[in-house]
Design an enzyme around this catalytic site. Structure first.
Site, mmCIF file in Angstrom:
data_model
loop_
_atom_site.group_PDB
_atom_site.id
_atom_site.type_symbol
_atom_site.label_atom_id
_atom_site.label_comp_id
_atom_site.label_asym_id
_atom_site.label_seq_id
_atom_site.Cartn_x
_atom_site.Cartn_y
_atom_site.Cartn_z
ATOM 1 N N GLU A 139 3.155 3.260 -7.280
ATOM 2 C CA GLU A 139 4.034 3.814 -8.308
ATOM 3 C C GLU A 139 5.411 4.135 -7.723
ATOM 4 O O GLU A 139 6.199 4.838 -8.349
ATOM 5 C CB GLU A 139 3.406 5.059 -8.943
ATOM 6 C CG GLU A 139 2.261 4.695 -9.889
ATOM 7 C CD GLU A 139 1.591 5.895 -10.534
ATOM 8 O OE1 GLU A 139 0.997 5.725 -11.600
ATOM 9 O OE2 GLU A 139 1.658 7.003 -9.963
ATOM 10 N N THR A 220 -13.153 -1.175 -6.011
ATOM 11 C CA THR A 220 -13.846 -0.200 -6.853
ATOM 12 C C THR A 220 -14.353 -0.899 -8.117
ATOM 13 O O THR A 220 -13.672 -1.742 -8.705
ATOM 14 C CB THR A 220 -12.939 0.996 -7.209
ATOM 15 O OG1 THR A 220 -11.765 0.521 -7.850
ATOM 16 C CG2 THR A 220 -12.557 1.777 -5.964
ATOM 17 N N ASP A 252 -8.186 7.450 -8.122
ATOM 18 C CA ASP A 252 -7.441 8.284 -7.172
ATOM 19 C C ASP A 252 -8.362 9.297 -6.484
ATOM 20 O O ASP A 252 -8.207 9.567 -5.287
ATOM 21 C CB ASP A 252 -6.310 9.034 -7.881
ATOM 22 C CG ASP A 252 -5.310 8.073 -8.487
ATOM 23 O OD1 ASP A 252 -5.146 6.971 -7.947
ATOM 24 O OD2 ASP A 252 -4.708 8.437 -9.517
HETATM 25 P P1 ATP Z 1 -8.653 4.534 -12.851
HETATM 26 O O1 ATP Z 1 -7.530 3.546 -12.988
HETATM 27 O O2 ATP Z 1 -9.298 4.921 -14.147
HETATM 28 O O3 ATP Z 1 -8.311 5.707 -12.010
HETATM 29 P P2 ATP Z 1 -9.854 2.489 -11.202
HETATM 30 O O4 ATP Z 1 -9.936 1.292 -12.073
HETATM 31 O O5 ATP Z 1 -8.814 2.523 -10.137
HETATM 32 O O6 ATP Z 1 -9.813 3.824 -12.064
HETATM 33 P P3 ATP Z 1 -12.683 2.540 -11.034
HETATM 34 O O7 ATP Z 1 -13.269 1.377 -10.351
HETATM 35 O O8 ATP Z 1 -12.782 2.602 -12.523
HETATM 36 O O9 ATP Z 1 -11.228 2.721 -10.488
HETATM 37 O O10 ATP Z 1 -13.357 3.881 -10.500
HETATM 38 C C1 ATP Z 1 -13.154 4.371 -9.196
HETATM 39 C C2 ATP Z 1 -14.412 5.026 -8.712
HETATM 40 O O11 ATP Z 1 -14.742 6.130 -9.568
HETATM 41 C C3 ATP Z 1 -15.636 4.127 -8.726
HETATM 42 O O12 ATP Z 1 -15.695 3.341 -7.547
HETATM 43 C C4 ATP Z 1 -16.746 5.156 -8.852
HETATM 44 O O13 ATP Z 1 -17.005 5.749 -7.600
HETATM 45 C C5 ATP Z 1 -16.134 6.217 -9.757
HETATM 46 N N1 ATP Z 1 -16.412 5.994 -11.182
HETATM 47 C C6 ATP Z 1 -15.578 5.470 -12.109
HETATM 48 N N2 ATP Z 1 -16.158 5.427 -13.327
HETATM 49 C C7 ATP Z 1 -17.388 5.960 -13.167
HETATM 50 C C8 ATP Z 1 -18.507 6.202 -14.056
HETATM 51 N N3 ATP Z 1 -18.439 5.886 -15.356
HETATM 52 N N4 ATP Z 1 -19.624 6.748 -13.528
HETATM 53 C C9 ATP Z 1 -19.701 7.073 -12.221
HETATM 54 N N5 ATP Z 1 -18.700 6.873 -11.339
HETATM 55 C C10 ATP Z 1 -17.568 6.327 -11.793
HETATM 56 O O1 RIB Z 2 -4.434 6.856 -11.721
HETATM 57 C C1 RIB Z 2 -4.209 7.773 -12.740
HETATM 58 C C2 RIB Z 2 -2.799 8.257 -12.678
HETATM 59 O O2 RIB Z 2 -1.906 7.219 -13.060
HETATM 60 C C3 RIB Z 2 -2.533 9.383 -13.627
HETATM 61 O O3 RIB Z 2 -2.559 10.610 -12.931
HETATM 62 C C4 RIB Z 2 -1.178 9.091 -14.207
HETATM 63 O O4 RIB Z 2 -0.310 10.164 -14.002
HETATM 64 C C5 RIB Z 2 -0.738 7.810 -13.547
HETATM 65 O O5 RIB Z 2 0.076 8.076 -12.466
#
Ligand code: ATP
Ligand code: RIB
Length: 305
Positions: A139, A220, A252
């Site tokens: 970001e 992830t 995060d």
């Molecule tokens: P975001 O952008 O929403 O922050 P992301 O796409 O970067 O998430 P994800 O793969 O969705 O990352 O999730 C990161 C981690 O969070 C996963 O590896 C897992 O450990 C945990 N997690 C996410 N969703 C779930 C869920 N529904 N149940 C349990 N653990 C979860």
């Molecule tokens: O990864 C989630 C984050 O993306 C939120 O905290 C939002 O502020 C954006 O930066």
């Protein structure tokens, strides 16, 4: 010296919980609204700090009331103050919309985060030297991240790059220099131009990056957990089964807690297992940083299971 130096963004979040998103031209009442602290860099720094890591956070807030609140938030969470700069103009802001399934849509307005330039890193290079890990996201300007990667190489500090949000312009040469690269499936597809719809496709795309020189690739997989890939090795570290109500900032919390556990001396597989457990707690609660437990809360939650 701090254990972890996070270099990245901070955002003031304006989160609306919606029954559904309005269509073009429609005005719709939403049931709830909350404000909170976010931004990928800040979230990762706060997760590590709440678990007990000594954290430097190199970031820029604006000279507005949101910036003042951010500074107070870092003080309250025991983030070291030396890396935090106050720039000019508005702080970063993130309007977020969360639907009843817990899925989100996020806009970011970078504001003062744009003032986090390579020159700022040079001015704060003493904070980077001696850290056990540099943690980066996307970001802030790519040039700033490239400079951080170069400083990591110069001072022998390993770098974790979380390529979120996805940026197709990320230079693959730079990626090949980091110790940990942590995309989700979508970001992996954007970067490699390869499909990532099945586990086999994800592994193929991951191996493409491993062949280019990335040390550890951690993909992830949402509720399924994470896939850890190194040269000749691929291992799923399963996620924890929970009822998710708001997944904003889950990635995060996973990265920040992984950085904590890894720099505390855990091997990668164990640190990933613990990061899955930490992130699983955060999706059962509303909000971003406000959903991140401290080490004490986490221990109490585990004991209550
Ligand atoms: P975001 O952008 O929403 O922050 P992301 O796409 O970067 O998430 P994800 O793969 O969705 O990352 O999730 C990161 C981690 O969070 C996963 O590896 C897992 O450990 C945990 N997690 C996410 N969703 C779930 C869920 N529904 N149940 C349990 N653990 C979860
Ligand atoms: O990864 C989630 C984050 O993306 C939120 O905290 C939002 O502020 C954006 O930066």
């Amino acid at each position: 010296m701090a254990d972890i130096t996070v270099i990245g963004s901070n955002m003031f979040e304006l989160t609306t919980y919606v029954d559904r998103m309005p269509v073009q031209g429609e005005t719709l009442e939403a049931p709830e609204f909350e404000m909170g602290f976010g931004g990928k860099g800040a979230n990762q720094a706060i997760a590590a700090a709440r678990l007990g890591s000594d954290v430097n956070f190199i970031t820029m807030v604006g000279d507005d009331s949101f910036g003042e609140q951010q500074l107070a938030n870092y003080r309250a969470n025991k983030i070291r103050p030396e890396g935090i700069g106050v720039g000019q103009g508005t702080s970063g802001v993130a309007p977020i919309f969360v639907d009843p399934t817990g899925d989100n849509r996020i806009l970011i307005i970078k504001g003062a985060n744009k003032q986090l330039t390579p020159a700022v890193l040079d001015a704060k290079v003493d904070l980077i030297k001696g850290s056990k890990l540099i943690v980066l996201q996307q970001e802030i300007a790519l040039e700033t991240n490239y400079h951080a990667i170069a400083l990591g190489a110069q001072y022998g500090v390993p770098v974790l790059l979380n390529p979120a949000p996805a940026n197709a312009h990320l230079n693959i040469e730079e990626v090949s220099k980091v110790a940990f690269f942590t995309p989700n499936e979508t970001e992996l597809a954007t970067l490699t131009g390869m499909p990532t719809d099945t586990l086999d496709e994800i592994k193929a795309a991951a191996n493409h990056l491993i062949a280019l020189g990335v040390g550890n690739l951690i993909i992830t997989l949402g509720s399924k957990g994470a896939l850890w890939v190194t040269k000749g090795h691929a291992e799923i570290v399963p996620g924890k089964k929970v009822h998710a109500i708001d997944t904003t900032g889950a990635g995060d919390s996973f990265i920040g807690s992984f950085a904590h556990y890894y720099t505390q001396g855990e091997d990668v597989a164990t640190a990933l297992r613990h990061a899955n457990e930490y992130a699983a707690v955060t999706v059962t609660r509303r909000g971003t940083q406000k959903a991140y437990p401290t080490a004490e809360e986490l221990a109490a939650l585990k004991q209550a299971e």
